[in-house]
Design a protein around this motif. Structure first.
Motif, PDB file in Angstrom:
ATOM      1  N   GLY A  61       6.478 -12.104   5.984  1.00  0.00           N
ATOM      2  CA  GLY A  61       5.434 -12.629   5.157  1.00  0.00           C
ATOM      3  C   GLY A  61       5.549 -12.121   3.832  1.00  0.00           C
ATOM      4  O   GLY A  61       5.903 -10.844   3.722  1.00  0.00           O
ATOM      5  N   LEU A  62       5.392 -12.949   2.603  1.00  0.00           N
ATOM      6  CA  LEU A  62       5.590 -12.252   1.469  1.00  0.00           C
ATOM      7  C   LEU A  62       4.057 -12.012   0.782  1.00  0.00           C
ATOM      8  O   LEU A  62       4.207 -11.465  -0.225  1.00  0.00           O
ATOM      9  CB  LEU A  62       6.336 -13.480   0.811  1.00  0.00           C
ATOM     10  N   LYS A  63       3.334 -12.674   1.339  1.00  0.00           N
ATOM     11  CA  LYS A  63       1.919 -12.580   0.557  1.00  0.00           C
ATOM     12  C   LYS A  63       1.079 -11.118   0.698  1.00  0.00           C
ATOM     13  O   LYS A  63       0.325 -10.994  -0.183  1.00  0.00           O
ATOM     14  CB  LYS A  63       0.748 -13.618   1.246  1.00  0.00           C
ATOM     15  N   LYS A  64       1.852 -10.334   1.432  1.00  0.00           N
ATOM     16  CA  LYS A  64       1.336  -9.234   1.512  1.00  0.00           C
ATOM     17  C   LYS A  64       1.657  -8.217   0.518  1.00  0.00           C
ATOM     18  O   LYS A  64       0.909  -7.380   0.111  1.00  0.00           O
ATOM     19  CB  LYS A  64       1.866  -8.529   2.833  1.00  0.00           C
ATOM     20  N   TYR A  65       2.616  -8.696  -0.471  1.00  0.00           N
ATOM     21  CA  TYR A  65       2.730  -8.051  -1.690  1.00  0.00           C
ATOM     22  C   TYR A  65       1.789  -8.529  -2.763  1.00  0.00           C
ATOM     23  O   TYR A  65       1.519  -7.884  -3.745  1.00  0.00           O
ATOM     24  CB  TYR A  65       4.105  -8.559  -1.884  1.00  0.00           C
ATOM     25  N   LYS A  66       1.136  -9.510  -2.667  1.00  0.00           N
ATOM     26  CA  LYS A  66       0.162 -10.020  -3.578  1.00  0.00           C
ATOM     27  C   LYS A  66      -1.515  -9.877  -3.073  1.00  0.00           C
ATOM     28  O   LYS A  66      -2.188  -9.401  -3.928  1.00  0.00           O
ATOM     29  CB  LYS A  66       0.249 -11.647  -3.548  1.00  0.00           C
TER      30      LYS A  66
ATOM     31  N   THR B 175       5.440   5.750   3.132  1.00  0.00           N
ATOM     32  CA  THR B 175       5.926   4.598   3.821  1.00  0.00           C
ATOM     33  C   THR B 175       4.862   3.891   4.684  1.00  0.00           C
ATOM     34  O   THR B 175       4.013   4.384   5.344  1.00  0.00           O
ATOM     35  CB  THR B 175       7.204   5.270   4.813  1.00  0.00           C
ATOM     36  N   PRO B 176       5.378   2.772   5.110  1.00  0.00           N
ATOM     37  CA  PRO B 176       4.470   1.885   6.296  1.00  0.00           C
ATOM     38  C   PRO B 176       4.458   2.576   7.635  1.00  0.00           C
ATOM     39  O   PRO B 176       3.432   2.658   8.559  1.00  0.00           O
ATOM     40  CB  PRO B 176       5.024   0.630   6.397  1.00  0.00           C
ATOM     41  N   PHE B 177       5.550   3.309   8.043  1.00  0.00           N
ATOM     42  CA  PHE B 177       5.317   4.181   9.049  1.00  0.00           C
ATOM     43  C   PHE B 177       4.388   5.221   9.248  1.00  0.00           C
ATOM     44  O   PHE B 177       3.742   5.372  10.178  1.00  0.00           O
ATOM     45  CB  PHE B 177       7.003   4.717   9.407  1.00  0.00           C
TER      46      PHE B 177
ATOM     47  N   LEU C 276       0.736  -0.982   0.288  1.00  0.00           N
ATOM     48  CA  LEU C 276       0.113  -0.133  -0.231  1.00  0.00           C
ATOM     49  C   LEU C 276       1.076   1.337   0.017  1.00  0.00           C
ATOM     50  O   LEU C 276       0.469   2.239  -0.662  1.00  0.00           O
ATOM     51  CB  LEU C 276      -0.867  -0.064   1.255  1.00  0.00           C
ATOM     52  N   ALA C 277       1.849   1.236   0.827  1.00  0.00           N
ATOM     53  CA  ALA C 277       2.689   2.473   0.876  1.00  0.00           C
ATOM     54  C   ALA C 277       3.544   2.607  -0.510  1.00  0.00           C
ATOM     55  O   ALA C 277       3.632   3.865  -1.055  1.00  0.00           O
ATOM     56  CB  ALA C 277       4.039   2.245   1.947  1.00  0.00           C
ATOM     57  N   LEU C 278       3.954   1.532  -1.281  1.00  0.00           N
ATOM     58  CA  LEU C 278       4.352   1.730  -2.367  1.00  0.00           C
ATOM     59  C   LEU C 278       3.536   2.367  -3.584  1.00  0.00           C
ATOM     60  O   LEU C 278       3.907   3.161  -4.306  1.00  0.00           O
ATOM     61  CB  LEU C 278       4.990   0.305  -2.869  1.00  0.00           C
ATOM     62  N   ARG C 279       1.991   1.819  -3.400  1.00  0.00           N
ATOM     63  CA  ARG C 279       1.068   2.317  -4.285  1.00  0.00           C
ATOM     64  C   ARG C 279       1.008   3.927  -4.088  1.00  0.00           C
ATOM     65  O   ARG C 279       0.672   4.695  -5.161  1.00  0.00           O
ATOM     66  CB  ARG C 279      -0.060   1.471  -4.340  1.00  0.00           C
TER      67      ARG C 279
END
Length: 414
Positions: free
Chosen positions: A268-273, A45-47, A38-41
């Protein structure tokens, strides 16, 4: 010497106070990990996203304390006002693009969240003051207002309507409402729901009052059927179907990857998907990183929350506080397990977030106020018990003084 200022003492169930803090800590921890995509979109930043959630919790906690200090008699009076406000906001939301959110003062709110709370308060108040001896009285005081709220909510969120109906049914069953009235209500709801769903199926989605209803119907149809006529789908419908199927698949895979102990915080890696790994599918993110152990902890926290509500309701003596505590407690726990069932593939996608954990401003603030109402009732109970103890001690002291006076008089006469 001037008298010392009176200290403000927070009463109420300490475990409930603690649970709210624990939920907030879990939410901030999970959001910091699951909002990378979400931060990248959004080019942030996540912070920063986590800090926005922290602000929501700060506002929610402040309002929770305000609700905590509001006397119980005020909540009885405000039950009607909150129901009217909910109806107005839901009506205004119908004219927005998604029929769910309403922009007020630069803030985006979901009127359905307030509607859930107002229905519980209203039912508690109206059942307390009305005997419901005739069906006409029941129809005017319960069916009409609750049905109006449900119809308005239905246009923006079918899943929120189902939650309201379930909680309302629970409240009616636990009250002294005649069972034949409840059975008539269930029949009416089933007929209206069947007519809506049947019309949607027969017209192949061409007749729909709201895009949210169409979305929900499509989700249910996809969930219970193995094949779909993709040839008659528009390109937008096909993309939506693929996106929803992909989300559900990634959520199940995240749970499978988590195993017993999970892959560890932040790994976790699925958060990117998963596009909604921070709200609609936050439970899947929790299981992936914290495993079966983490999921059990989350479920136990909600079960403990409802158990404490049962303890508080047991100590209540009047109908309004009993209905309010049980209704609000069930509301939060029901939504939590509905979210969990969706993430695990048991139920079709509903869009309901994990209460007090998922990302979201309106939900955090409104549910914090709901906890504040529960704590306000608990505070009233404690103050009432203390007052009764003080009165009992005063009566006992007067009795002892009277006995001492009589003994002295008898001794004088002898």
């Amino acid at each position: 010497m001037p008298p010392s200022p009176k200290k403000i003492q927070l009463r109420g169930d300490r475990i409930l106070w603690l649970l709210v803090i624990v939920f907030a800590m879990i939410s901030l921890l999970i959001l910091y990990s699951s909002t990378i995509a979400l931060a990248l979109r959004n080019e942030t930043t996540p912070f920063e996203i986590t800090m926005k959630q922290f602000v929501s919790f700060a506002v929610g906690f402040a309002l929770m304390i305000v609700c905590y200090f509001i006397p119980l008699r005020w909540w009885r009076k405000m039950a009607y006002m909150l129901l009217i406000i909910s109806a107005i906001l839901l009506f205004l939301a119908f004219f927005t693009r998604d029929h769910r959110h309403l922009a007020i003062g630069g803030l985006s709110i979901q009127p359905s969240e307030l509607a859930k709370i107002s229905i519980v308060l209203y039912l508690g108040r109206i059942i307390e003051i009305s005997k419901m001896e005739t069906f006409k009285e029941y129809a005017l005081k319960i069916l009409l207002p609750v049905g109006t709220i449900c119809c308005l909510t239905f246009l923006g969120s079918v899943s929120a309507t189902i939650i309201i109906l379930t909680v309302s049914f629970f409240i009616l069953c636990c009250s002294k409402i005649k069972w034949k009235y409840i059975l008539i209500t269930i029949t009416m709801v089933l007929l209206m729901g069947g007519a809506t769903f049947g019309t949607f199926i027969l017209t192949k989605g061409k007749v729909s009052l709201s895009p949210r209803i169409e979305t929900f119907m499509n989700r249910v149809e996809r969930f219970f059927t193995d094949e779909e006529d993709e040839a008659n789908m528009t390109e937008e419908e096909r993309r939506e179907k693929e996106a929803k199927d992909e989300q559900a698949m990634h959520a199940i895979q995240a749970i499978q990857i988590g195993g017993i102990s999970g892959v560890g915080p932040g790994n976790g890696l699925k958060k990117y998907k998963l596009p909604n790994a921070y709200d609609d599918y936050v439970f899947a993110s929790i299981v992936e990183e914290y495993g079966l152990i983490g999921s059990i902890v989350i479920m136990l926290l909600y079960i403990t929350f409802f158990y404490r509500c049962l303890i508080i309701a047991q100590a209540c003596r009047k109908i309004f506080p009993i209905v309010t505590v049980l209704g609000l407690g069930l509301l939060i726990v029901l939504q939590a397990f509905l979210h969990i069932y969706v993430n695990t593939g048991i139920f079709p996608v509903t869009g309901q977030t994990l209460p007090l954990i998922s990302n979201g401003g309106t939900s955090i603030v409104i549910l914090s106020c709901a906890v504040g109402v529960i704590l306000s009732i608990n505070r009233t109970i404690e103050l009432t018990v203390e007052k009764e103890k003080i009165i009992a001690l005063q009566v006992e002291e007067q009795r002892l003084q009277e006995e001492e006076r009589i003994r002295k008089e008898v001794k004088t006469l002898n």
